[in-house]
Scaffold this motif. Structure first.
Motif: not given
Length: 195
Positions: A94-101, A124-139
């Motif tokens: 991901x590209x993160x942009x914090x704004x801290x006080x 998010x700039x990329x996502x990946x899930x390796x292994x089990x089919x229970x979890x899908x990158x589309x979510x």
């Protein structure tokens, strides 16, 4: 909540009237100890080590400062448990942009110690899930907001920060809410002030 925000704005405004503003700009990099946890108790989460790299600015008014940042960050975690047929790895960038006080609790001429906290906005700039089919990158969610807090120190031109980031739901399953995933990351950053 409105009173807290008003009080913080009043403090920053009061400090800016009294103190001469300062400005720093620098580069930073560090390690992420990241993990993704799920509501489903049968999924066990293990943390993994990743990295982040980017830049920071700091606008100071005496002991009080605002610190915007922007950096590329790699996060994720390892998953295993009865609900999974095989162990999985859960990774995203991901590209993160914090704004801290922040507040300098020790304010020396060449060194200081700081407390800080605030929201972080992530895309998010990329996502990946390796292994089990229970979890899908589309979510995976395309973007999210979390909260960072921590402590840091400056010594001459160098900075070191220790921060915790949590509160972000980064995985939202459309059918089973027990499979909603939340990220938490401990971060160590080293930086150098360019000016």
């Amino acid at each position: 909540m409105k009173r807290i925000i008003f009080s913080l704005l009043f403090i920053v405004f009061s400090a800016s009237v009294i103190a001469q503003p300062t400005f720093d700009l620098g580069l930073k990099a560090g390690l992420n100890n990241s993990k993704v946890t799920f509501k489903k108790s049968e999924i066990n989460s293990e943390s993994i080590i990743k990295y982040h790299v980017g830049a920071f600015g700091r606008i100071g008014f005496g002991r009080i400062f605002v610190q915007p940042e922007a950096y590329f960050s790699a996060k994720g975690g390892e998953l295993e448990g009865e609900a999974l047929d095989i162990a999985s790895s859960f990774n995203f960038n991901s590209v993160d942009v914090p704004l801290l006080l922040g507040l300098k609790i020790i304010d020396g001429e060449r060194a200081n110690v700081r407390l800080m906290g605030g929201p972080v906005f992530s895309v998010l700039t990329s996502n990946e899930i390796d292994g089990d089919d229970l979890l899908e990158p589309e979510y995976y969610k395309d973007n999210y907001v979390a909260f960072q807090y921590g402590i840091g120190a400056d010594l001459m031109g160098f900075t070191i920060d220790f921060r915790m980031e949590n509160g972000a739901n980064i995985y939202k399953h459309q059918v089973n809410s027990d499979l909603d995933g939340k990220n938490s990351t401990f971060m160590i950053s080293l930086g150098y002030k360019i000016f």
